[in-house]
Design an enzyme around this catalytic site. Sequence first.
Site, short mmCIF file in Angstrom:
data_model
loop_
_atom_site.label_atom_id
_atom_site.label_comp_id
_atom_site.label_asym_id
_atom_site.label_seq_id
_atom_site.Cartn_x
_atom_site.Cartn_y
_atom_site.Cartn_z
N HIS A 1 4.09 1.14 -10.65
CA HIS A 1 4.75 -0.17 -10.66
C HIS A 1 5.52 -0.37 -11.97
O HIS A 1 6.67 -0.81 -11.97
CB HIS A 1 3.73 -1.30 -10.51
CG HIS A 1 3.26 -1.51 -9.12
ND1 HIS A 1 4.10 -1.85 -8.07
CD2 HIS A 1 2.01 -1.44 -8.58
CE1 HIS A 1 3.39 -1.98 -6.96
NE2 HIS A 1 2.12 -1.73 -7.24
N HIS B 1 -1.06 4.36 -8.91
CA HIS B 1 -0.43 3.28 -8.14
C HIS B 1 0.07 2.19 -9.09
O HIS B 1 1.24 1.78 -9.02
CB HIS B 1 -1.45 2.71 -7.14
CG HIS B 1 -0.99 1.52 -6.39
ND1 HIS B 1 -0.87 1.52 -5.02
CD2 HIS B 1 -0.62 0.27 -6.78
CE1 HIS B 1 -0.43 0.33 -4.62
NE2 HIS B 1 -0.29 -0.45 -5.68
N GLU B 2 -0.80 1.73 -9.98
CA GLU B 2 -0.42 0.65 -10.90
C GLU B 2 0.58 1.14 -11.94
O GLU B 2 1.52 0.44 -12.29
CB GLU B 2 -1.66 0.05 -11.56
CG GLU B 2 -2.66 -0.55 -10.58
CD GLU B 2 -2.07 -1.58 -9.64
OE1 GLU B 2 -1.08 -2.25 -9.99
OE2 GLU B 2 -2.60 -1.72 -8.51
#
Length: 169
Positions: free
Chosen positions: A79, A75-76
Amino acid sequence: MSEPVNHPEILVTNKLAELNVRSESLFGMSIDPVISFDLRGQAAGQANYRKNKIRFNRDLLEKYTDEFVHQTVPHEFAHLVAYRKFGHRIRPHGAEWKSVMVALGIKPVRTHSFEVVPARRLKRFLYKCNNCLGSSYELTSIRHNRVLQGRLYLCKKCGNALQPDLCTG
């Protein structure tokens, strides 16, 4: 022969290395972020594209290692890929980020479902709008202190400045 090390931080580092290889293959870009495990509170992770850095919540990593490594880490990482590929004006969990998640083979979920304990509990202060009878708001001690320093917070209904509710004090 030594046993493989399954320390949670090493699992995160290995997952990031795997994601970097996939990013190079899929998007032609290498993302090798600086990582730290100093995030506290309710957030599991936080990506900073300007610094190419990801902060992780060590407590949540240790408590929910498997899900954390397989969902939070990608998820990170996604980004950072999305910001580099599409620019910094994209929405954090918008279509661009979702497309990176899908390309990486991860379900694009905005928030985690980990049970968390807030890092701190802030005192709350009651404020009211003198224009809209019955309109009251709870401001945290942080916002209350800002009001004491001259900052204004406005009523959502009419836009007038909120005032401390002195009757509750």
